[in-house]
Motif scaffolding. Sequence first.
Motif, PDB file in Angstrom:
ATOM      1  N   ALA A   3      46.332 -65.796   4.371  1.00 52.75           N
ATOM      2  CA  ALA A   3      45.281 -65.194   5.191  1.00 52.75           C
ATOM      3  C   ALA A   3      45.785 -64.964   6.611  1.00 52.75           C
ATOM      4  CB  ALA A   3      44.039 -66.084   5.197  1.00 52.75           C
ATOM      5  N   LEU A   4      46.559 -65.911   7.133  1.00 50.76           N
ATOM      6  CA  LEU A   4      47.124 -65.759   8.478  1.00 50.76           C
ATOM      7  C   LEU A   4      48.101 -64.588   8.518  1.00 50.76           C
ATOM      8  CD1 LEU A   4      47.538 -66.761  11.368  1.00 50.76           C
ATOM      9  CD2 LEU A   4      49.265 -68.351  10.485  1.00 50.76           C
ATOM     10  N   VAL A   5      48.948 -64.488   7.495  1.00 48.21           N
ATOM     11  CA  VAL A   5      49.895 -63.379   7.428  1.00 48.21           C
ATOM     12  C   VAL A   5      49.147 -62.050   7.373  1.00 48.21           C
ATOM     13  CG1 VAL A   5      51.663 -62.269   6.008  1.00 48.21           C
ATOM     14  CG2 VAL A   5      51.727 -64.737   6.373  1.00 48.21           C
ATOM     15  N   GLN A   6      48.069 -61.984   6.604  1.00 46.73           N
ATOM     16  CA  GLN A   6      47.289 -60.755   6.502  1.00 46.73           C
ATOM     17  C   GLN A   6      46.701 -60.367   7.853  1.00 46.73           C
ATOM     18  OE1 GLN A   6      44.520 -60.395   3.150  1.00 46.73           O
ATOM     19  NE2 GLN A   6      45.630 -62.015   2.097  1.00 46.73           N
ATOM     20  N   ARG A   7      46.146 -61.338   8.565  1.00 50.01           N
ATOM     21  CA  ARG A   7      45.558 -61.052   9.876  1.00 50.01           C
ATOM     22  C   ARG A   7      46.622 -60.553  10.849  1.00 50.01           C
ATOM     23  NH1 ARG A   7      42.585 -65.804   8.862  1.00 50.01           N
ATOM     24  NH2 ARG A   7      43.965 -67.017  10.232  1.00 50.01           N
ATOM     25  N   GLU A   8      47.761 -61.237  10.884  1.00 47.31           N
ATOM     26  CA  GLU A   8      48.811 -60.845  11.826  1.00 47.31           C
ATOM     27  C   GLU A   8      49.407 -59.487  11.443  1.00 47.31           C
ATOM     28  OE1 GLU A   8      51.660 -63.964  12.159  1.00 47.31           O
ATOM     29  OE2 GLU A   8      50.293 -65.309  13.226  1.00 47.31           O
ATOM     30  N   ALA A   9      49.559 -59.253  10.131  1.00 48.01           N
ATOM     31  CA  ALA A   9      50.088 -57.961   9.680  1.00 48.01           C
ATOM     32  C   ALA A   9      49.135 -56.834  10.044  1.00 48.01           C
ATOM     33  CB  ALA A   9      50.330 -57.991   8.171  1.00 48.01           C
ATOM     34  N   ALA A  10      47.825 -57.055   9.887  1.00 49.40           N
ATOM     35  CA  ALA A  10      46.835 -56.030  10.248  1.00 49.40           C
ATOM     36  C   ALA A  10      46.864 -55.759  11.746  1.00 49.40           C
ATOM     37  CB  ALA A  10      45.441 -56.473   9.808  1.00 49.40           C
ATOM     38  N   THR A  11      47.061 -56.802  12.546  1.00 49.45           N
ATOM     39  CA  THR A  11      47.149 -56.629  13.998  1.00 49.45           C
ATOM     40  C   THR A  11      48.368 -55.791  14.367  1.00 49.45           C
ATOM     41  OG1 THR A  11      46.027 -58.733  14.421  1.00 49.45           O
ATOM     42  CG2 THR A  11      47.390 -57.833  16.203  1.00 49.45           C
ATOM     43  N   ILE A  12      49.491 -56.067  13.715  1.00 44.50           N
ATOM     44  CA  ILE A  12      50.714 -55.301  13.983  1.00 44.50           C
ATOM     45  C   ILE A  12      50.545 -53.849  13.539  1.00 44.50           C
ATOM     46  CG2 ILE A  12      53.159 -55.073  13.339  1.00 44.50           C
ATOM     47  CD1 ILE A  12      53.201 -58.179  13.200  1.00 44.50           C
ATOM     48  N   ARG A  13      49.860 -53.642  12.393  1.00 48.88           N
ATOM     49  CA  ARG A  13      49.587 -52.273  11.938  1.00 48.88           C
ATOM     50  C   ARG A  13      48.790 -51.509  12.991  1.00 48.88           C
ATOM     51  NH1 ARG A  13      45.767 -52.886   7.739  1.00 48.88           N
ATOM     52  NH2 ARG A  13      44.204 -52.650   9.382  1.00 48.88           N
ATOM     53  N   GLU A  14      47.740 -52.128  13.528  1.00 51.45           N
ATOM     54  CA  GLU A  14      46.914 -51.453  14.527  1.00 51.45           C
ATOM     55  C   GLU A  14      47.698 -51.210  15.818  1.00 51.45           C
ATOM     56  OE1 GLU A  14      43.837 -50.182  13.824  1.00 51.45           O
ATOM     57  OE2 GLU A  14      44.605 -50.769  11.861  1.00 51.45           O
ATOM     58  N   GLU A  15      48.585 -52.130  16.150  1.00 51.27           N
ATOM     59  CA  GLU A  15      49.443 -51.953  17.322  1.00 51.27           C
ATOM     60  C   GLU A  15      50.297 -50.702  17.174  1.00 51.27           C
ATOM     61  OE1 GLU A  15      53.523 -54.105  18.792  1.00 51.27           O
ATOM     62  OE2 GLU A  15      51.849 -55.430  18.259  1.00 51.27           O
ATOM     63  N   TRP A  16      50.920 -50.548  15.990  1.00 50.45           N
ATOM     64  CA  TRP A  16      51.771 -49.387  15.768  1.00 50.45           C
ATOM     65  C   TRP A  16      50.964 -48.106  15.591  1.00 50.45           C
ATOM     66  CZ3 TRP A  16      56.629 -48.441  16.729  1.00 50.45           C
ATOM     67  CH2 TRP A  16      57.489 -49.534  16.937  1.00 50.45           C
ATOM     68  N   LEU A  17      49.789 -48.219  15.017  1.00 53.63           N
ATOM     69  CA  LEU A  17      48.920 -47.049  14.913  1.00 53.63           C
ATOM     70  C   LEU A  17      48.532 -46.568  16.305  1.00 53.63           C
ATOM     71  CD1 LEU A  17      47.383 -45.165  12.985  1.00 53.63           C
ATOM     72  CD2 LEU A  17      45.455 -46.773  13.081  1.00 53.63           C
ATOM     73  N   GLY A  18      48.303 -47.519  17.209  1.00 48.67           N
ATOM     74  CA  GLY A  18      47.996 -47.154  18.591  1.00 48.67           C
ATOM     75  C   GLY A  18      49.136 -46.412  19.256  1.00 48.67           C
ATOM     76  N   HIS A  19      50.377 -46.842  19.014  1.00 46.59           N
ATOM     77  CA  HIS A  19      51.529 -46.118  19.566  1.00 46.59           C
ATOM     78  C   HIS A  19      51.568 -44.689  19.017  1.00 46.59           C
ATOM     79  CE1 HIS A  19      53.113 -49.549  21.605  1.00 46.59           C
ATOM     80  NE2 HIS A  19      53.432 -50.213  20.513  1.00 46.59           N
ATOM     81  N   ALA A  20      51.340 -44.565  17.706  1.00 42.00           N
ATOM     82  CA  ALA A  20      51.434 -43.255  17.064  1.00 42.00           C
ATOM     83  C   ALA A  20      50.318 -42.316  17.512  1.00 42.00           C
ATOM     84  CB  ALA A  20      51.407 -43.420  15.551  1.00 42.00           C
ATOM     85  N   LEU A  21      49.147 -42.852  17.810  1.00 41.50           N
ATOM     86  CA  LEU A  21      48.005 -42.030  18.226  1.00 41.50           C
ATOM     87  C   LEU A  21      47.958 -41.793  19.730  1.00 41.50           C
ATOM     88  CD1 LEU A  21      45.165 -43.594  16.030  1.00 41.50           C
ATOM     89  CD2 LEU A  21      46.342 -41.428  15.663  1.00 41.50           C
ATOM     90  N   SER A  22      48.907 -42.319  20.458  1.00 42.32           N
ATOM     91  CA  SER A  22      48.881 -42.227  21.914  1.00 42.32           C
ATOM     92  C   SER A  22      48.961 -40.781  22.391  1.00 42.32           C
ATOM     93  CB  SER A  22      50.044 -43.022  22.514  1.00 42.32           C
ATOM     94  OG  SER A  22      50.082 -42.859  23.921  1.00 42.32           O
TER      95      SER A  22
END
Length: 361
Positions: A3-22
Amino acid sequence: MSALVQREAATIREEWLGHALSTRPADRPAAEAAITRLYRLVGLAPPRFHWVSSPLVALETMPAGVRAGASERVDRVGEWPVVRALVAERTRLCLELETRVGATRHGFGNIVQHLVGIALTRSERAVFQVPLRLAHGADYRHASPWYDALSPSWIARYDALRRAAGVPFAQDEVRRLGLWADAARACGWWWPRQDVCVVAERPVELRTEAADDDVGVRLHCPDGPAVRYADGWDVHAWHGTRVPAWVITGPDDVSRIERETNVEVRRCAIERIGWATYIDRAGLRLVSTARDPGNPGSELRLYDLRGQTRVLLAVNGSVERDGRRRRYGLTVPGYFDDPVAAAGWTYGLTGEEYSRLARRT
């Protein structure tokens, strides 16, 4: 732990999505530094940089002092010598990293692949690569290996495997991955030639909505361009489908909708003004109505459309994000007189089989 890995992975996904949508201006010093180091990584001298306002300009103009030979034609970006060298380096790096992932022998790789790699890849195809496909036209497939190398999904996946799942990469592997990551964070797309690198600024406007899987995004803007660059070049989209500008800015011309030969574009234009409005303005003849057995409380309406075609007007079985049920039209063969039979046909069922559905979606 998972569950911790899933939460951290989702956070990293949103971080990179933010870079891509900038839509912020590119960090030109950081971009040039990262790209220069990538050139050096494959044994090449630093290039001269040529910044442009959009991918279209990058593909339609030649930097001053550059005379591209047969090996650097725009319609063969994937075959450029520097592109091939960099793609080969990326492939080597991925093979090394995959060896590290395989050696860990735990199930976190699948979790990260689903939450980060696959999700971001869907968003890339639905958003980030759309302007590239439009700018290239039929030649896009020749360049796609290079754009795959520049896309953030693979970088984000290995970033999440390292940071969230704890996969131990070697220091040199982290350094090389970091070069691709630094470039992806700093600018838009770029095209590396032997002596000069063309780099595109990010769009100044990028409008999206959540995709059906709720972890990705797709292009959508109901009142203007979904993507717009500083030079005015833009892309219009309706719920993930790229459409001509008139579909968004002036869809009220029913005769233009009727003349449109692309079925998806025509559907989007009708949805833009609403099926009820379109049916009224087009003067479509109502053939028959029936209660929708697959969607209690809703009605099916069958109209004549054109030639040997009819349109079935139905209400979506599931609620949209705004709380409403979308009304939509489906074209069916002209021999249907019964709306229930027509609805069954769209599911590959008979009318009787459709009537027995508990509820459709």
